[in-house]
Design a protein around this motif. Sequence first.
Motif, PDB file in Angstrom:
ATOM      1  N   ASP A  66       0.862  -1.178   0.000  1.00 26.46           N
ATOM      2  CA  ASP A  66       0.000   0.000   0.000  1.00 26.46           C
ATOM      3  C   ASP A  66       0.902   1.234   0.000  1.00 26.46           C
ATOM      4  OD1 ASP A  66      -1.974   1.891   0.287  1.00 26.46           O
ATOM      5  OD2 ASP A  66      -2.457   1.375   2.369  1.00 26.46           O
ATOM      6  N   ASP A  68       0.621   4.213  -1.208  1.00 33.01           N
ATOM      7  CA  ASP A  68       0.025   5.534  -1.014  1.00 33.01           C
ATOM      8  C   ASP A  68      -0.791   5.641   0.272  1.00 33.01           C
ATOM      9  OD1 ASP A  68      -1.976   3.842  -1.860  1.00 33.01           O
ATOM     10  OD2 ASP A  68      -2.574   5.044  -3.596  1.00 33.01           O
ATOM     11  N   ASP A  70      -3.538   4.429   1.363  1.00 29.10           N
ATOM     12  CA  ASP A  70      -4.985   4.654   1.296  1.00 29.10           C
ATOM     13  C   ASP A  70      -5.782   3.430   1.721  1.00 29.10           C
ATOM     14  OD1 ASP A  70      -4.579   2.987  -0.857  1.00 29.10           O
ATOM     15  OD2 ASP A  70      -5.657   4.228  -2.303  1.00 29.10           O
ATOM     16  N   TYR A  95     -10.057   2.362  -2.925  1.00 27.54           N
ATOM     17  CA  TYR A  95     -10.353   3.417  -1.960  1.00 27.54           C
ATOM     18  C   TYR A  95      -9.932   4.803  -2.444  1.00 27.54           C
ATOM     19  CZ  TYR A  95     -10.999  -0.409   1.358  1.00 27.54           C
ATOM     20  OH  TYR A  95     -11.434  -1.536   1.995  1.00 27.54           O
ATOM     21  N   ASN A  96      -9.715   4.982  -3.731  1.00 26.58           N
ATOM     22  CA  ASN A  96      -9.281   6.306  -4.168  1.00 26.58           C
ATOM     23  C   ASN A  96     -10.472   7.185  -4.556  1.00 26.58           C
ATOM     24  OD1 ASN A  96      -9.972   6.207  -6.993  1.00 26.58           O
ATOM     25  ND2 ASN A  96      -8.239   4.834  -7.320  1.00 26.58           N
ATOM     26  N   ASP A 654      -0.223   8.502   7.005  1.00 24.92           N
ATOM     27  CA  ASP A 654      -0.635   8.899   5.660  1.00 24.92           C
ATOM     28  C   ASP A 654      -0.378  10.377   5.397  1.00 24.92           C
ATOM     29  OD1 ASP A 654      -2.543  10.065   7.252  1.00 24.92           O
ATOM     30  OD2 ASP A 654      -4.267   9.330   6.097  1.00 24.92           O
TER      31      ASP A 654
END
Length: 674
Positions: A66, A68, A70, A95-96, A654
């Motif tokens: 993962d 990024d 997210d 999930y974007n 994040d």
Amino acid sequence: MNHKILPKAAAILSLVGISTTASAQPYFEFIEIADALSPQIGTGTFVPSFTTLGSNGMASGVAAADYDNDGDIDIFVPNGDGLSHPDFLFRNNLYNAFGETTPFTEVAASDPNGDYSALRGILTDGVGQPHKPRSRSAIWIDFNADGLLDLFVAGDAMGDNMNTSPYTAPRLYQQQISGEFVDVSTITGLSTQTMIEDQNYGPTDTILRHLGGVTSGDLNGDGYPEIFVGLWQTLGANSPTDIGYRLFVNIPKSGSTTGEREYVNATSATLFPLNNTTIDRYGAHWQPVIHDFNGDGWLDIFCAVDGNDNHLWLNDGQPVQSWNMTAFTDAGISAGLEAQTWGGTDMGVAIADVNVDHVQDVYTTNIDHDGFLPDWHNALFLSSDTDIITYPYVESSGSTITKSDGAFSWGCTFGDFDRDGFIDLAVTNGDLGNCSAISTRHKSNLFLNDGNTTATFTDVGTNVGFDDEDFGSSLISADFDRDGDLDLVQVVFTDSACSNLAEVRFLENSDLCSQGCPANLWINIRPRLDTPNRFATGSLVRVITGSGSQKVEQTRVITTGISIMGQEPAEAHFGLGDELATNTPVSVIVEWPNNRLPATLEGTALSLTNQVQDIAPCEIVDLVAPFGVMNSDDALKFMEFYAAGDMRADLDADGQLTFFDWAIANSIILAGCL
């Protein structure tokens, strides 16, 4: 930590809802999502660094993480050399907020001027000309402890004799908080490293030197990831002094005042004594794996070796150099992990607790091929104790998974694909040199655990749609669509005419509940540390269901390199069967690397299962005295950090403060410091 552990009885397992017999008909199947990956690449653009004839290599990898932050799993795919063969990064669209309708979107090769353009792998040589070196294997690591995953990529020049460093030096791409990637290979000292010649020993014949695999972990206890690279080359092709691996140690950058890091080459016979210096130095090293095999709190290195005994380098935990690197003792033979007759040809590696004794077992892929020596086959080494010298691994000679029906096996991955509480195994096969000979092809295998502790399996590949006869290489598993079961990603050549058509397949694990199936529960654990080993590489995760005589315990490990040139995400997926009562106690224990105190999350089957759980050490929210216990003062201090925009409250790393940070803090505070 060394103690004898006996397997659970099958009767106990059945009492707590884990079936002890395999289903006659599996209740799931793998369905290839045709538009997920390969169609975005385009015909002829993906030419990975192996061919059906093996002319420029024998295997190529895939790395999943993962990147990024997210919540879903993304995929990096290394590609061959040449400007028309860029590397690929597939962003998971689950999930974007980009409104994509396909499962993944390729964002590097398709956008040469965007944030991910560096990951295409296209460099500039000394006279300003662009070139694309070969990429064969990659791993996601957080090399500088900023909470963002960076990407290490390695290749070789096998078959081409391109014996210059731009073609063979490893590359490191640092992720910025903006999401952009920047090439830091030169800054970190990696651009001067070479895979084709051995320092102090002179050049090798690069035509026969092949990247074997890559792995990473904190070997010296400072929290920063070292990188270990296996190298393969034909026995007898080069000097006996050639060294078939590289160890890059992560250290503070000399002269830096801003906390920069760099890598130094610590490849040394002093660190890694060899069993047989006249053979092992020839460098036939395939996939390495880093894990604390003897349970002493220090991460060790297992490496599959072609044509000789496998290595298990046990970390002595004693610094021997100025930058605090530890020494290792080779226990491959004394621990029972030596190769088979004539050394065999061990290549791919997977580890898991197959016989449910809470210690990780080792599986290696090999050649079980018509016309080769009859003793060659895939191997399952079963453990019984973390004291692996007193209680060495024993090779299981009767297990179905050690026979590949005359196949040439490469990638392999353990996982509980039917979520019944027992580890299964997927293996992909590919016979180099026989691409047009259909009669010599061999199917991929999905070995379903028979539901006992004796490591017996049934091949259900044909039943579940994993029985292709293509030439497979890397194979990994993860829950890419977050529906609770493990999917597969497979790198293959697909054609029978030797024209080198390649694909990256996404195989979705789909249930067959229209036919009636058990509602097997699951839990997915994502361990996360504060600093600097943010993604908890090297951790061991335990999930315990039931209590007293009905207690069942399963374990998983968090690793980087696995399979053959593969990487699976930093999370641990568990199947729990279908008979747990809603009030059945469930405990999750994370044992962190380097002897850090474990973290525990407790609840019931109702409160904890069928979801992804983030777990972090208590101390990241144990913010005020008295330390070692949780109370309202800790919650108030966390609220203070959050309200002030203090990034110490960014628990999911994040780069922003959100509800998810609150959720992690709440779960830790409620669990207490156990």
